[in-house]
Motif scaffolding. Structure first.
Motif, mmCIF file in Angstrom:
data_model
loop_
_atom_site.group_PDB
_atom_site.id
_atom_site.type_symbol
_atom_site.label_atom_id
_atom_site.label_comp_id
_atom_site.label_asym_id
_atom_site.label_seq_id
_atom_site.Cartn_x
_atom_site.Cartn_y
_atom_site.Cartn_z
ATOM 1 N N SER A 1 2.360 1.507 -6.279
ATOM 2 C CA SER A 1 2.624 1.432 -7.715
ATOM 3 C C SER A 1 1.603 0.537 -8.410
ATOM 4 O O SER A 1 0.858 -0.209 -7.765
ATOM 5 N N LYS A 2 1.584 0.618 -9.734
ATOM 6 C CA LYS A 2 0.689 -0.244 -10.509
ATOM 7 C C LYS A 2 0.961 -1.706 -10.213
ATOM 8 O O LYS A 2 0.036 -2.521 -10.067
ATOM 9 N N GLU A 3 2.245 -2.043 -10.099
ATOM 10 C CA GLU A 3 2.623 -3.435 -9.830
ATOM 11 C C GLU A 3 2.145 -3.863 -8.444
ATOM 12 O O GLU A 3 1.651 -4.980 -8.255
ATOM 13 N N GLU B 186 -8.886 0.146 -11.551
ATOM 14 C CA GLU B 186 -8.709 -1.241 -11.982
ATOM 15 C C GLU B 186 -9.287 -2.231 -10.973
ATOM 16 O O GLU B 186 -9.545 -3.386 -11.308
ATOM 17 N N ASN C 31 -7.558 3.064 -7.171
ATOM 18 C CA ASN C 31 -7.266 2.697 -8.554
ATOM 19 C C ASN C 31 -8.506 2.056 -9.183
ATOM 20 O O ASN C 31 -8.992 1.031 -8.696
ATOM 21 N N LYS D 226 0.842 -1.204 0.000
ATOM 22 C CA LYS D 226 0.000 0.000 0.000
ATOM 23 C C LYS D 226 0.873 1.247 0.000
ATOM 24 O O LYS D 226 0.589 2.226 -0.699
ATOM 25 N N LEU E 61 -6.139 3.040 -2.177
ATOM 26 C CA LEU E 61 -5.262 3.317 -3.314
ATOM 27 C C LEU E 61 -6.011 3.955 -4.482
ATOM 28 O O LEU E 61 -5.386 4.489 -5.404
ATOM 29 N N ILE F 170 -0.429 -2.661 -6.776
ATOM 30 C CA ILE F 170 -1.888 -2.796 -6.802
ATOM 31 C C ILE F 170 -2.298 -4.115 -7.446
ATOM 32 O O ILE F 170 -3.218 -4.796 -6.972
ATOM 33 N N GLN F 171 -1.607 -4.507 -8.499
ATOM 34 C CA GLN F 171 -1.924 -5.771 -9.152
ATOM 35 C C GLN F 171 -1.680 -6.957 -8.217
ATOM 36 O O GLN F 171 -2.419 -7.944 -8.241
#
Length: 303
Positions: A40-42, A75, A73, A36, A71, A44-45
């Motif tokens: 980063s995008k990575e 996605e 996001n 957290k 976060l 969060i994935q």
């Protein structure tokens, strides 16, 4: 991405997903808040992947959903909606997923959330009401509400011109709209005076209308980390008639108080028959140990 960053992410993913069941819950919490913090995008994935795979702990799954909301996001929206609509999912997970949708505040979520308002599950209905209202609020105003804790709250705080007595009156009014009571709660948290904290304690112990409301007060106490809240939190944790989502949040809030005396209560209820309470006490004991240590940052993974 550097080799060191890639290695760190892989290590955190291994702990978070815990496919072999080798990592204790407190270490998985620390890994989650490390990711957290990276944001980063990575990262969060990895949290999305872990949420989809989580089967061992309802408590941890709800914490994953919470972090996805914080976060913000988009996605994560599809996964969060799946969790909300899954009637076989634990209520704390469904609630946290709905609240996360409010935190992300995509206008397309409004109608989805409204379909659950007035449903048979009160905690979910109330969460979806607040989340939909928050998205509508964000749509109508350009005011950005920030706080000392860096959290994305379920509602904005009440107007600054209201004093502690006025805020307390709204907070304790069990006939008032939940949105307004929440707003008073967050303004009192931001004021953080002795009178403000004691008003929140009174609300926690006196409210009879909403487990969701009481659980959010406990969450706020975790942010405040004020020893004035310890008595109310211990009474809430000890109340076996209280909703598990409230007792769980009381336990975690106790863990955030940097006083060694709270550990006895946490140790006692770390054997509670209710899984989310038991696990919360285990996590809270680790947090309390951190608070009384010289560790620089909770999110750093211990050796």
């Amino acid at each position: 991405m550097s080799a060191d960053t890639q290695s760190t992410l892989e290590n955190l993913e291994k702990i978070l997903v815990n496919e072999q069941g080798e990592f204790p819950l407190y270490k998985r919490y620390r890994a989650l808040f490390s990711l957290k913090g990276l944001g980063s995008k990575e990262a969060i994935q990895i949290i999305i992947k872990a949420t989809k795979k989580e089967k061992d702990s309802e408590l941890f799954k709800h914490e994953l959903a919470y972090c996805l909301g914080q976060l913000q996001n988009p996605e994560a929206i599809a996964l969060l909606e799946d969790l909300v609509r899954d009637e076989d999912e634990f209520i704390m997970v469904r609630h946290e997923a709905a609240e996360a949708l409010g935190a992300i505040s995509d206008e397309r979520s409004i109608q989805f959330l409204k379909t659950f308002i007035g449903g048979s599950c009160k905690e979910l209905s109330e969460t979806c009401y607040l989340a939909a209202k928050k998205i509508e609020y964000n749509k109508e105003t350009e005011i950005k509400h920030e706080n000392l804790y860096g959290s994305v709250d379920p509602t904005p705080p009440a107007n600054e011109e209201l004093n502690v007595k006025q805020l307390r009156d709204i907070l304790l009014d069990q006939n008032a709209d939940l949105w307004e009571r929440y707003r008073s709660m967050f303004r009192l948290r931001d004021i953080a005076s002795k009178e403000a904290v004691l008003a929140l304690c009174d609300a926690l112990l006196q409210d009879k209308t909403s487990a969701l409301f009481r659980h959010e007060i406990c969450f706020v106490f975790g942010e405040l980390q004020d020893k004035l809240t310890a008595d109310a939190l211990q009474k809430t944790l000890a109340n076996t008639s209280e909703a598990p989502m409230v007792r769980h949040e009381a336990a975690e809030a106790l863990g955030s108080i940097a006083e060694s005396y709270v550990s006895s209560a946490l140790k006692h209820y770390s054997e509670d028959p209710v899984a989310v309470v038991r696990e919360s006490c285990i996590v809270a004991l680790d947090m309390n140990e951190y608070q009384n240590s010289e560790e620089f940052q909770y999110a750093i993974i211990p050796n």
